[in-house]
Design a protein around this motif. Structure first.
Motif, PDB file in Angstrom:
ATOM      1  N   ILE A 160       6.818 -33.256   4.712  1.00  0.00           N
ATOM      2  CA  ILE A 160       5.787 -32.718   5.604  1.00  0.00           C
ATOM      3  C   ILE A 160       4.547 -33.598   5.451  1.00  0.00           C
ATOM      4  CG2 ILE A 160       4.246 -30.785   6.069  1.00  0.00           C
ATOM      5  CD1 ILE A 160       7.006 -30.128   6.924  1.00  0.00           C
ATOM      6  N   ARG A 161       4.158 -34.276   6.512  1.00  0.00           N
ATOM      7  CA  ARG A 161       2.983 -35.144   6.452  1.00  0.00           C
ATOM      8  C   ARG A 161       1.710 -34.313   6.263  1.00  0.00           C
ATOM      9  NH1 ARG A 161       3.505 -40.427   8.440  1.00  0.00           N
ATOM     10  NH2 ARG A 161       5.519 -40.912   9.377  1.00  0.00           N
ATOM     11  N   THR A 162       0.784 -34.855   5.505  1.00  0.00           N
ATOM     12  CA  THR A 162      -0.525 -34.230   5.319  1.00  0.00           C
ATOM     13  C   THR A 162      -1.617 -35.255   5.582  1.00  0.00           C
ATOM     14  OG1 THR A 162      -0.602 -34.725   2.938  1.00  0.00           O
ATOM     15  CG2 THR A 162       0.368 -32.604   3.611  1.00  0.00           C
ATOM     16  N   ASN A 212      -4.683 -42.847  15.428  1.00  0.00           N
ATOM     17  CA  ASN A 212      -3.316 -43.264  15.084  1.00  0.00           C
ATOM     18  C   ASN A 212      -2.594 -42.163  14.310  1.00  0.00           C
ATOM     19  OD1 ASN A 212      -3.619 -45.832  16.251  1.00  0.00           O
ATOM     20  ND2 ASN A 212      -4.526 -46.656  14.386  1.00  0.00           N
ATOM     21  N   ASP A 213      -3.320 -41.536  13.369  1.00  0.00           N
ATOM     22  CA  ASP A 213      -2.727 -40.419  12.625  1.00  0.00           C
ATOM     23  C   ASP A 213      -2.404 -39.269  13.570  1.00  0.00           C
ATOM     24  OD1 ASP A 213      -2.852 -41.754  10.230  1.00  0.00           O
ATOM     25  OD2 ASP A 213      -4.760 -40.871   9.616  1.00  0.00           O
ATOM     26  N   TYR A 214      -3.285 -39.037  14.545  1.00  0.00           N
ATOM     27  CA  TYR A 214      -3.050 -37.964  15.504  1.00  0.00           C
ATOM     28  C   TYR A 214      -1.775 -38.230  16.307  1.00  0.00           C
ATOM     29  CZ  TYR A 214      -3.666 -34.875  19.503  1.00  0.00           C
ATOM     30  OH  TYR A 214      -3.460 -33.937  20.486  1.00  0.00           O
ATOM     31  N   ALA A 215      -1.577 -39.490  16.701  1.00  0.00           N
ATOM     32  CA  ALA A 215      -0.377 -39.849  17.460  1.00  0.00           C
ATOM     33  C   ALA A 215       0.879 -39.613  16.619  1.00  0.00           C
ATOM     34  CB  ALA A 215      -0.456 -41.303  17.915  1.00  0.00           C
ATOM     35  N   ILE A 216       0.823 -39.988  15.338  1.00  0.00           N
ATOM     36  CA  ILE A 216       1.966 -39.772  14.438  1.00  0.00           C
ATOM     37  C   ILE A 216       2.223 -38.281  14.261  1.00  0.00           C
ATOM     38  CG2 ILE A 216       2.787 -40.060  12.068  1.00  0.00           C
ATOM     39  CD1 ILE A 216       1.182 -42.682  11.982  1.00  0.00           C
ATOM     40  N   ASP A 227       5.560 -33.519  15.277  1.00  0.00           N
ATOM     41  CA  ASP A 227       5.655 -32.110  15.666  1.00  0.00           C
ATOM     42  C   ASP A 227       6.265 -31.937  17.045  1.00  0.00           C
ATOM     43  OD1 ASP A 227       4.601 -31.250  13.315  1.00  0.00           O
ATOM     44  OD2 ASP A 227       2.586 -30.893  14.069  1.00  0.00           O
ATOM     45  N   ALA A 228       6.494 -33.040  17.732  1.00  0.00           N
ATOM     46  CA  ALA A 228       7.081 -33.042  19.074  1.00  0.00           C
ATOM     47  C   ALA A 228       6.163 -32.402  20.103  1.00  0.00           C
ATOM     48  CB  ALA A 228       8.444 -32.350  19.074  1.00  0.00           C
TER      49      ALA A 228
END
Length: 393
Positions: A53-55, A222-226, A231-232
């Motif tokens: 789970i990315r944080t 960029n983090d927002y795009a990832i 989360d699809a």
């Protein structure tokens, strides 16, 4: 004299040649020793992906859900205040009083006008009722009846207008009691009792709501795009944690439930917002904290053992084997930890081979001897035994 100079120059030249010859000889000898030296023994592992789970962490700022300026809606002298600065108030609670005498008198005049017109209307209704019988029997002219009817209807309209004026005077008189429009905490009193206030005087005080409360924070685009990709979906509620300035975790988890619809061109970030419960008013408007945002769904991300990672002024790096199995220094970018591993954002991918043990003797571009973990343990154990044995005399 010339002969002496030539001799000195010849001696110096001979010394330089001798020194150079010694240096070249030592270098050749050193290179030969290095070639004859066995390649260092190392343990090599393949990079694997792990479901994580990315944080994301970011600086956050506490913002009241409602921030309301309390204004005077009428003009008059401020005669009373019913609270202390910093108090918590409820919606509808009286905060100030503006001198009411003028507005009470206006309301009384409006009430008396309504009563007067209603009395006139009642008389007109009786007169009209009598004239109905008289006009039927031709005792009065039809025009006289029409005049009475018109007078009655005019009085009805005047009563309605007077009642509206009375209701408006009641409304204005209500503004003499300045009330809180929301639940919240009162700030500094800007205008004290005794001053003359008007609707243009500005805020008498300000109320910030306290529960629930917002925390806004920037997230790199960029983090927002990832995050949106993992989360699809972009618009999704996500778990959020809060860490106070002393490093302590806030006891209530929040929900990231809003993100701005644009990227800030000056910072390259998107403003995010999370909502937190704040029943004890521990979070205060304007406070700066650390926000930790969690993705909703896990992602397959490469990880690398912490023991394989070294660091210098340029950043974190590992030794990755190239196509010829020669170690090459490769800088990596990490994003937090997962157990005893670093989460790798850039520099490595699944299947890459890196040196995880025996790093001290590795020279970039020089051959290494690959051994298993078990063999490395035996080598280390043997080296330790040899180092602790007493020297034989």
């Amino acid at each position: 004299m010339k002969k002496t100079i030539i001799i000195i120059l010849a001696v110096l030249l001979g010394a330089i040649i001798a020194r150079y010859s010694v240096t070249v000889f030592n270098k050749i000898k050193s290179n030969k020793a290095l070639r004859n030296k066995p390649a260092p023994q190392v343990v090599v592992e393949e990079i694997q992906d792990r479901s994580i789970i990315r944080t994301y962490e970011a600086p956050g700022r506490v913002v009241a859900k409602y921030r309301v300026d309390v204004l005077a809606r009428i003009s008059g002298y401020l005669t009373k205040s019913y609270f202390k600065e910093g108090d918590f108030v409820k919606a509808g609670q009286t905060l100030f009083q503006i001198e009411p005498a003028e507005f009470v008198n206006s309301a009384k005049v409006a009430s008396a006008n309504v009563a007067n017109l209603k009395a006139q209307l009642a008389f007109a209704e009786k007169q009209l009722k009598r004239s109905e019988e008289l006009v039927k029997n031709d005792y009065i002219a039809r025009s006289q009846y029409d005049q009475m009817l018109s007078q009655r209807d005019s009085l009805k309209a005047q009563v309605a207008s007077a009642e509206a004026s009375y209701n408006d005077s009641q409304r204005i008189m209500g503004y003499t009691m300045v009330k809180s429009p929301v639940d919240g905490r009162v700030g500094i009193i800007n205008v004290t009792v005794g001053n003359y206030v008007t609707p243009s005087s500005g805020a008498l005080t300000t109320i910030n709501s306290t529960n629930p409360i917002y925390v806004t924070f920037p997230l790199d685009s960029n983090d927002y795009a990832i995050l949106a990709n993992s989360d699809a979906e972009a618009n999704s509620n996500r778990k959020t944690e809060l860490y106070l300035s002393n490093g302590e975790k806030y006891k209530f988890d929040g929900v990231q439930d809003f993100q701005d619809n644009k990227v800030d061109q000056s910072t390259g970030t998107i403003t995010m917002r999370a909502t937190f419960q704040n029943p004890n008013n521990a979070l205060i408007q304007g406070e700066f904290l650390t926000v930790k945002l969690y993705a909703n769904k896990p992602s397959n991300i490469p990880v690398v053992p912490q023991t394989a990672v070294q660091e210098n002024q340029a950043g974190k790096f590992v030794y990755k084997l190239d196509e010829e199995n020669l170690p090459q220094l490769v800088y990596i970018k990490t994003k937090g930890q997962s157990g005893n591993d670093w989460i790798v954002e850039e520099g490595l991918k699944k299947g890459d081979k890196i040196v995880t043990d025996g790093l001290q003797k590795v020279v970039p571009g020089k051959p290494v001897t690959i051994v298993t973990k078990e063999e490395m343990e035996k080598i280390k154990s043997k080296e330790l035994t040899n180092s602790t044995e007493p020297e034989k005399k």
